[in-house]
Design a protein around this motif. Structure first.
Motif, PDB file in Angstrom:
ATOM      1  N   GLY A 164      50.023 -40.783  73.270  1.00  0.00           N
ATOM      2  CA  GLY A 164      49.167 -39.636  73.538  1.00  0.00           C
ATOM      3  C   GLY A 164      47.697 -39.941  73.365  1.00  0.00           C
ATOM      4  N   VAL A 165      46.893 -39.044  73.886  1.00  0.00           N
ATOM      5  CA  VAL A 165      45.438 -39.156  73.859  1.00  0.00           C
ATOM      6  C   VAL A 165      44.910 -37.832  73.325  1.00  0.00           C
ATOM      7  N   GLN A 166      43.890 -37.903  72.476  1.00  0.00           N
ATOM      8  CA  GLN A 166      43.334 -36.651  71.979  1.00  0.00           C
ATOM      9  C   GLN A 166      41.885 -36.770  71.552  1.00  0.00           C
ATOM     10  N   GLU A 167      41.209 -35.616  71.545  1.00  0.00           N
ATOM     11  CA  GLU A 167      39.859 -35.469  71.014  1.00  0.00           C
ATOM     12  C   GLU A 167      39.883 -34.322  70.021  1.00  0.00           C
ATOM     13  N   ALA A 168      39.087 -34.444  68.976  1.00  0.00           N
ATOM     14  CA  ALA A 168      39.001 -33.396  67.965  1.00  0.00           C
ATOM     15  C   ALA A 168      37.574 -33.371  67.453  1.00  0.00           C
ATOM     16  N   GLY A 169      37.014 -32.166  67.314  1.00  0.00           N
ATOM     17  CA  GLY A 169      35.666 -32.126  66.778  1.00  0.00           C
ATOM     18  C   GLY A 169      35.020 -30.771  66.836  1.00  0.00           C
ATOM     19  N   LEU A 170      33.705 -30.809  66.776  1.00  0.00           N
ATOM     20  CA  LEU A 170      32.870 -29.620  66.687  1.00  0.00           C
ATOM     21  C   LEU A 170      32.311 -29.230  68.048  1.00  0.00           C
ATOM     22  N   LEU A 171      32.374 -27.958  68.334  1.00  0.00           N
ATOM     23  CA  LEU A 171      31.727 -27.385  69.503  1.00  0.00           C
ATOM     24  C   LEU A 171      30.537 -26.601  68.964  1.00  0.00           C
ATOM     25  N   LEU A 172      29.347 -26.867  69.463  1.00  0.00           N
ATOM     26  CA  LEU A 172      28.183 -26.175  68.944  1.00  0.00           C
ATOM     27  C   LEU A 172      27.201 -25.822  70.054  1.00  0.00           C
ATOM     28  N   LEU A 173      26.324 -24.884  69.733  1.00  0.00           N
ATOM     29  CA  LEU A 173      25.265 -24.443  70.633  1.00  0.00           C
ATOM     30  C   LEU A 173      25.792 -24.002  72.001  1.00  0.00           C
ATOM     31  N   ALA A 174      26.934 -23.317  71.961  1.00  0.00           N
ATOM     32  CA  ALA A 174      27.537 -22.840  73.208  1.00  0.00           C
ATOM     33  C   ALA A 174      26.831 -21.577  73.688  1.00  0.00           C
ATOM     34  N   ASP A 175      26.719 -21.450  74.983  1.00  0.00           N
ATOM     35  CA  ASP A 175      26.079 -20.304  75.612  1.00  0.00           C
ATOM     36  C   ASP A 175      26.918 -19.051  75.349  1.00  0.00           C
ATOM     37  N   PRO A 176      26.340 -18.026  74.703  1.00  0.00           N
ATOM     38  CA  PRO A 176      27.100 -16.796  74.431  1.00  0.00           C
ATOM     39  C   PRO A 176      27.607 -16.088  75.689  1.00  0.00           C
ATOM     40  N   ALA A 177      26.983 -16.344  76.833  1.00  0.00           N
ATOM     41  CA  ALA A 177      27.420 -15.717  78.085  1.00  0.00           C
ATOM     42  C   ALA A 177      28.753 -16.278  78.566  1.00  0.00           C
ATOM     43  N   GLY A 178      29.138 -17.440  78.086  1.00  0.00           N
ATOM     44  CA  GLY A 178      30.397 -18.058  78.477  1.00  0.00           C
ATOM     45  C   GLY A 178      30.466 -19.485  77.982  1.00  0.00           C
ATOM     46  N   VAL A 179      31.483 -19.795  77.214  1.00  0.00           N
ATOM     47  CA  VAL A 179      31.624 -21.131  76.633  1.00  0.00           C
ATOM     48  C   VAL A 179      32.210 -22.075  77.676  1.00  0.00           C
ATOM     49  N   THR A 180      31.411 -23.071  78.069  1.00  0.00           N
ATOM     50  CA  THR A 180      31.852 -24.088  79.020  1.00  0.00           C
ATOM     51  C   THR A 180      31.353 -25.440  78.525  1.00  0.00           C
ATOM     52  N   PRO A 181      31.929 -26.534  79.004  1.00  0.00           N
ATOM     53  CA  PRO A 181      31.424 -27.853  78.623  1.00  0.00           C
ATOM     54  C   PRO A 181      29.974 -28.067  79.044  1.00  0.00           C
ATOM     55  N   PHE A 182      29.529 -27.366  80.087  1.00  0.00           N
ATOM     56  CA  PHE A 182      28.179 -27.560  80.598  1.00  0.00           C
ATOM     57  C   PHE A 182      27.141 -26.707  79.880  1.00  0.00           C
ATOM     58  N   GLY A 183      27.606 -25.785  79.039  1.00  0.00           N
ATOM     59  CA  GLY A 183      26.693 -24.921  78.302  1.00  0.00           C
ATOM     60  C   GLY A 183      26.863 -25.045  76.807  1.00  0.00           C
ATOM     61  N   SER A 184      27.305 -26.228  76.349  1.00  0.00           N
ATOM     62  CA  SER A 184      27.534 -26.442  74.920  1.00  0.00           C
ATOM     63  C   SER A 184      27.409 -27.924  74.596  1.00  0.00           C
ATOM     64  N   THR A 185      27.571 -28.232  73.317  1.00  0.00           N
ATOM     65  CA  THR A 185      27.566 -29.616  72.840  1.00  0.00           C
ATOM     66  C   THR A 185      28.872 -29.869  72.094  1.00  0.00           C
ATOM     67  N   PHE A 186      29.481 -31.031  72.314  1.00  0.00           N
ATOM     68  CA  PHE A 186      30.686 -31.440  71.596  1.00  0.00           C
ATOM     69  C   PHE A 186      30.380 -32.727  70.851  1.00  0.00           C
ATOM     70  N   VAL A 187      30.758 -32.778  69.574  1.00  0.00           N
ATOM     71  CA  VAL A 187      30.654 -33.994  68.773  1.00  0.00           C
ATOM     72  C   VAL A 187      31.990 -34.174  68.065  1.00  0.00           C
ATOM     73  N   GLY A 188      32.657 -35.279  68.328  1.00  0.00           N
ATOM     74  CA  GLY A 188      33.960 -35.486  67.705  1.00  0.00           C
ATOM     75  C   GLY A 188      34.474 -36.892  67.898  1.00  0.00           C
ATOM     76  N   ILE A 189      35.747 -37.037  67.609  1.00  0.00           N
ATOM     77  CA  ILE A 189      36.397 -38.338  67.738  1.00  0.00           C
ATOM     78  C   ILE A 189      37.456 -38.268  68.821  1.00  0.00           C
TER      79      ILE A 189
END
Length: 190
Positions: free
Chosen positions: A45-70
């Motif tokens: 298997g493959v996985q990512e785990a971490g923090l989602l931050l500074l997401a746009d309150p109008a809608g959480v998307t990968p393009f409107g937020s920051t991800f930091v994880g492993i």
């Protein structure tokens, strides 16, 4: 506890309904355990785990937020294991998509427990510290991925798992999650 589906990829984000604190330095932290299969399926298997931050309150998307994880990818199918930092451009793309290979990290990356801490200086608009298990890895991340376009936003955790075509059963356990405003270094008293 989050478990991957028997087949295919799944991603889930748990997001707080209120935006991050205002002003100064904001610290985001979580502890997560990642496991990739058991017995004969160990290392699957493959996985990512971490923090989602500074997401746009109008809608959480990968393009409107920051991800930091492993990322844990024992067989190297999806880019290998390592540190991942993705910063959305606020539109339909990524301003930065960084993968720091596990071989460059100053600690081994395998199934187990990880503490992830990210400090965001809201006044300068940069991530000033990224630490995994109390080891500062900020210097491994290019400056473009440290710059943030948002001062505040929604925050939470993000989990993505793929059984990689087998009934592998990758799992993640999030043990804690904390967000707090801290004093800026120049404002701290001795």
């Amino acid at each position: 506890r989050l478990t991957a589906p028997a087949r295919g990829r799944a991603a889930v984000a748990f997001v707080q309904p209120a935006p991050s604190p205002r002003g100064g330095t904001v610290r985001y932290a979580t502890r997560v355990s990642v496991f990739a299969g058991e017995g004969s399926r160990a290392g699957s298997g493959v996985q990512e785990a971490g923090l989602l931050l500074l997401a746009d309150p109008a809608g959480v998307t990968p393009f409107g937020s920051t991800f930091v994880g492993i990322a844990l990818d024992p067989r190297g199918r999806a880019g290998g294991s390592g540190l991942r930092v993705r910063v959305g451009d606020g539109a339909r793309g990524l301003a930065a998509d960084v993968a720091v290979d596990a071989a460059r990290l100053p600690f081994p990356l395998a199934a187990g427990e990880y503490g992830i801490v990210v400090d965001h200086d809201t006044e300068r608009g940069v991530l000033t510290r990224i630490a995994i298990n109390e080891v500062d890895v900020t210097g491994l991340v290019p400056a473009v991925a440290l710059r943030q376009r948002r001062v505040r936003g929604l925050f939470g955790i993000l989990a993505a798992m793929d059984s990689a075509g087998r009934d592998a059963g990758p799992r993640q356990f999030y043990w804690s999650y904390r967000v707090e405003r801290t004093a800026s270094p120049e404002r701290r008293r001795p």
